[in-house]
Motif scaffolding. Structure first.
Motif, PDB file in Angstrom:
ATOM      1  N   SER A 138      68.764 -36.794  10.750  1.00 63.73           N
ATOM      2  CA  SER A 138      69.190 -35.551  10.098  1.00 63.73           C
ATOM      3  C   SER A 138      69.867 -35.837   8.771  1.00 63.73           C
ATOM      4  O   SER A 138      69.627 -35.153   7.775  1.00 63.73           O
ATOM      5  CB  SER A 138      70.148 -34.766  11.000  1.00 63.73           C
ATOM      6  OG  SER A 138      69.488 -34.317  12.151  1.00 63.73           O
ATOM      7  N   LEU A 139      70.706 -36.862   8.745  1.00 65.27           N
ATOM      8  CA  LEU A 139      71.372 -37.221   7.503  1.00 65.27           C
ATOM      9  C   LEU A 139      70.345 -37.661   6.456  1.00 65.27           C
ATOM     10  O   LEU A 139      70.446 -37.291   5.285  1.00 65.27           O
ATOM     11  CB  LEU A 139      72.403 -38.320   7.729  1.00 65.27           C
ATOM     12  CG  LEU A 139      73.171 -38.773   6.490  1.00 65.27           C
ATOM     13  CD1 LEU A 139      73.856 -37.611   5.773  1.00 65.27           C
ATOM     14  CD2 LEU A 139      74.196 -39.845   6.864  1.00 65.27           C
ATOM     15  N   SER A 140      69.355 -38.394   6.870  1.00 65.59           N
ATOM     16  CA  SER A 140      68.300 -38.824   5.947  1.00 65.59           C
ATOM     17  C   SER A 140      67.574 -37.619   5.349  1.00 65.59           C
ATOM     18  O   SER A 140      67.318 -37.567   4.139  1.00 65.59           O
ATOM     19  CB  SER A 140      67.317 -39.743   6.675  1.00 65.59           C
ATOM     20  OG  SER A 140      66.357 -40.229   5.789  1.00 65.59           O
ATOM     21  N   ARG A 141      67.257 -36.630   6.186  1.00 65.10           N
ATOM     22  CA  ARG A 141      66.606 -35.405   5.700  1.00 65.10           C
ATOM     23  C   ARG A 141      67.495 -34.663   4.703  1.00 65.10           C
ATOM     24  O   ARG A 141      67.034 -34.197   3.671  1.00 65.10           O
ATOM     25  CB  ARG A 141      66.264 -34.475   6.872  1.00 65.10           C
ATOM     26  CG  ARG A 141      64.907 -34.728   7.497  1.00 65.10           C
ATOM     27  CD  ARG A 141      64.495 -33.601   8.433  1.00 65.10           C
ATOM     28  NE  ARG A 141      65.459 -33.293   9.477  1.00 65.10           N
ATOM     29  CZ  ARG A 141      65.602 -33.988  10.598  1.00 65.10           C
ATOM     30  NH1 ARG A 141      64.852 -35.047  10.839  1.00 65.10           N
ATOM     31  NH2 ARG A 141      66.490 -33.624  11.496  1.00 65.10           N
ATOM     32  N   ILE A 142      68.775 -34.559   5.025  1.00 59.67           N
ATOM     33  CA  ILE A 142      69.720 -33.864   4.134  1.00 59.67           C
ATOM     34  C   ILE A 142      69.789 -34.576   2.787  1.00 59.67           C
ATOM     35  O   ILE A 142      69.755 -33.939   1.732  1.00 59.67           O
ATOM     36  CB  ILE A 142      71.121 -33.782   4.790  1.00 59.67           C
ATOM     37  CG1 ILE A 142      71.085 -32.844   5.994  1.00 59.67           C
ATOM     38  CG2 ILE A 142      72.177 -33.328   3.783  1.00 59.67           C
ATOM     39  CD1 ILE A 142      72.320 -32.929   6.887  1.00 59.67           C
ATOM     40  N   ARG A 143      69.868 -35.907   2.828  1.00 55.81           N
ATOM     41  CA  ARG A 143      69.931 -36.670   1.575  1.00 55.81           C
ATOM     42  C   ARG A 143      68.672 -36.454   0.729  1.00 55.81           C
ATOM     43  O   ARG A 143      68.749 -36.303  -0.479  1.00 55.81           O
ATOM     44  CB  ARG A 143      70.100 -38.151   1.878  1.00 55.81           C
ATOM     45  CG  ARG A 143      71.507 -38.532   2.245  1.00 55.81           C
ATOM     46  CD  ARG A 143      71.581 -40.007   2.554  1.00 55.81           C
ATOM     47  NE  ARG A 143      72.947 -40.499   2.458  1.00 55.81           N
ATOM     48  CZ  ARG A 143      73.317 -41.711   2.815  1.00 55.81           C
ATOM     49  NH1 ARG A 143      72.422 -42.570   3.271  1.00 55.81           N
ATOM     50  NH2 ARG A 143      74.557 -42.078   2.697  1.00 55.81           N
TER      51      ARG A 143
ATOM     52  N   ALA B  29      75.448 -28.757   8.864  1.00 59.94           N
ATOM     53  CA  ALA B  29      75.405 -30.201   8.641  1.00 59.94           C
ATOM     54  C   ALA B  29      75.352 -30.513   7.149  1.00 59.94           C
ATOM     55  O   ALA B  29      76.017 -31.444   6.672  1.00 59.94           O
ATOM     56  CB  ALA B  29      74.204 -30.805   9.365  1.00 59.94           C
ATOM     57  N   GLU B  30      74.589 -29.727   6.403  1.00 58.30           N
ATOM     58  CA  GLU B  30      74.495 -29.935   4.953  1.00 58.30           C
ATOM     59  C   GLU B  30      75.854 -29.722   4.286  1.00 58.30           C
ATOM     60  O   GLU B  30      76.249 -30.488   3.408  1.00 58.30           O
ATOM     61  CB  GLU B  30      73.459 -28.976   4.329  1.00 58.30           C
ATOM     62  CG  GLU B  30      72.027 -29.242   4.731  1.00 58.30           C
ATOM     63  CD  GLU B  30      71.632 -28.597   6.074  1.00 58.30           C
ATOM     64  OE1 GLU B  30      72.473 -27.897   6.709  1.00 58.30           O
ATOM     65  OE2 GLU B  30      70.496 -28.815   6.496  1.00 58.30           O
ATOM     66  N   GLU B  31      76.560 -28.693   4.710  1.00 56.51           N
ATOM     67  CA  GLU B  31      77.883 -28.427   4.139  1.00 56.51           C
ATOM     68  C   GLU B  31      78.865 -29.531   4.501  1.00 56.51           C
ATOM     69  O   GLU B  31      79.672 -29.965   3.669  1.00 56.51           O
ATOM     70  CB  GLU B  31      78.401 -27.065   4.626  1.00 56.51           C
ATOM     71  CG  GLU B  31      77.636 -25.890   4.054  1.00 56.51           C
ATOM     72  CD  GLU B  31      77.948 -24.567   4.759  1.00 56.51           C
ATOM     73  OE1 GLU B  31      77.760 -23.528   4.112  1.00 56.51           O
ATOM     74  OE2 GLU B  31      78.369 -24.579   5.944  1.00 56.51           O
ATOM     75  N   ARG B  32      78.817 -30.012   5.737  1.00 56.11           N
ATOM     76  CA  ARG B  32      79.717 -31.088   6.157  1.00 56.11           C
ATOM     77  C   ARG B  32      79.453 -32.356   5.350  1.00 56.11           C
ATOM     78  O   ARG B  32      80.392 -33.045   4.930  1.00 56.11           O
ATOM     79  CB  ARG B  32      79.580 -31.366   7.661  1.00 56.11           C
ATOM     80  CG  ARG B  32      80.139 -30.259   8.521  1.00 56.11           C
ATOM     81  CD  ARG B  32      80.341 -30.669   9.966  1.00 56.11           C
ATOM     82  NE  ARG B  32      79.218 -31.308  10.615  1.00 56.11           N
ATOM     83  CZ  ARG B  32      78.229 -30.665  11.251  1.00 56.11           C
ATOM     84  NH1 ARG B  32      78.214 -29.348  11.307  1.00 56.11           N
ATOM     85  NH2 ARG B  32      77.267 -31.337  11.831  1.00 56.11           N
ATOM     86  N   TYR B  33      78.184 -32.655   5.105  1.00 59.27           N
ATOM     87  CA  TYR B  33      77.853 -33.829   4.309  1.00 59.27           C
ATOM     88  C   TYR B  33      78.363 -33.656   2.873  1.00 59.27           C
ATOM     89  O   TYR B  33      78.927 -34.583   2.292  1.00 59.27           O
ATOM     90  CB  TYR B  33      76.346 -34.089   4.322  1.00 59.27           C
ATOM     91  CG  TYR B  33      75.942 -35.272   3.484  1.00 59.27           C
ATOM     92  CD1 TYR B  33      76.461 -36.539   3.734  1.00 59.27           C
ATOM     93  CD2 TYR B  33      75.046 -35.128   2.431  1.00 59.27           C
ATOM     94  CE1 TYR B  33      76.095 -37.625   2.953  1.00 59.27           C
ATOM     95  CE2 TYR B  33      74.674 -36.212   1.657  1.00 59.27           C
ATOM     96  CZ  TYR B  33      75.204 -37.455   1.923  1.00 59.27           C
ATOM     97  OH  TYR B  33      74.842 -38.531   1.144  1.00 59.27           O
ATOM     98  N   GLY B  34      78.188 -32.483   2.309  1.00 57.50           N
ATOM     99  CA  GLY B  34      78.696 -32.219   0.964  1.00 57.50           C
ATOM    100  C   GLY B  34      80.209 -32.379   0.889  1.00 57.50           C
ATOM    101  O   GLY B  34      80.745 -32.946  -0.071  1.00 57.50           O
TER     102      GLY B  34
END
Length: 191
Positions: A181-186, A148-153
């Motif tokens: 999850s997106l909030s945590r990644i950010r 998920a982190e890579e996809r967001y990047g």
């Protein structure tokens, strides 16, 4: 009035003045308010849309009623349900506006006539479809193999213009993760 779309096309093919006039004669202009639908699932997609201003999304609703965003489209992008448009069968996608928008629409008969009368548009649309296919292939590969982190990047790198325009839950839907999850990644990326 048609400066943006003609400029966009002009980056890929060169049109004569007559060809430009013929093309624009086939277009309809439509304004779409935020949250208004251009296409609902089950309706036949009668048009392909070019975004002159605003932001739209194409999405499906899964069996649990969760919206899954497949595409965003901002100025200078095309959007539609290509399968429904080509086959003139019920759409699987819904398309609505995330911002007040203005689109240019070309219907199936106009599109077909355009390809016959101005064959260089076949090259133009082929180039768009090639780019769309490559993007889709990259997206599927990423969904299958990236975190998920890579996809967001990848999303941030590829579409930096979306970060400020889209609500977090829309980006999360596109990435296939929850807004939490997106909030945590950010938050982790800010550290």
């Amino acid at each position: 009035m048609y400066e943006r779309i003609l400029e966009s096309i002009g980056r890929r093919i060169e049109l004569t003045e007559d060809e430009q006039q013929y093309f624009t004669s086939l277009l309809q202009v439509r304004t779409v308010r935020k949250r208004q639908f251009l296409l609902q699932e089950g309706d036949v997609c009668r048009y392909e849309y070019f975004v002159n201003k605003g932001c739209l999304r194409a999405y499906v609703v899964d069996a649990k009623g969760v919206e899954r965003v497949l595409q965003f489209a901002i100025e200078d992008w095309w959007i539609g349900d290509m399968q429904s448009f080509i086959d003139q069968k019920p759409a699987r996608l819904a398309i609505d506006a995330l911002e007040d928008s203005e689109v240019y629409c070309i219907d199936k008969a106009g599109w077909t006539a355009l390809l016959e009368r101005v064959p260089k548009f076949e090259r133009f649309f082929r180039m768009l479809l090639e780019r769309a296919f490559i993007t889709l292939q990259e997206r599927v590969t990423s969904a299958l193999s990236a975190t998920a982190e890579e996809r967001y990047g990848q999303f941030q790198e590829r579409y930096p213009q979306f970060e400020q325009r889209l609500p977090q839950h829309q980006i999360a839907s596109y990435l296939g993760i929850t807004p939490e999850s997106l909030s945590r990644i950010r938050k982790q990326r800010m550290k």
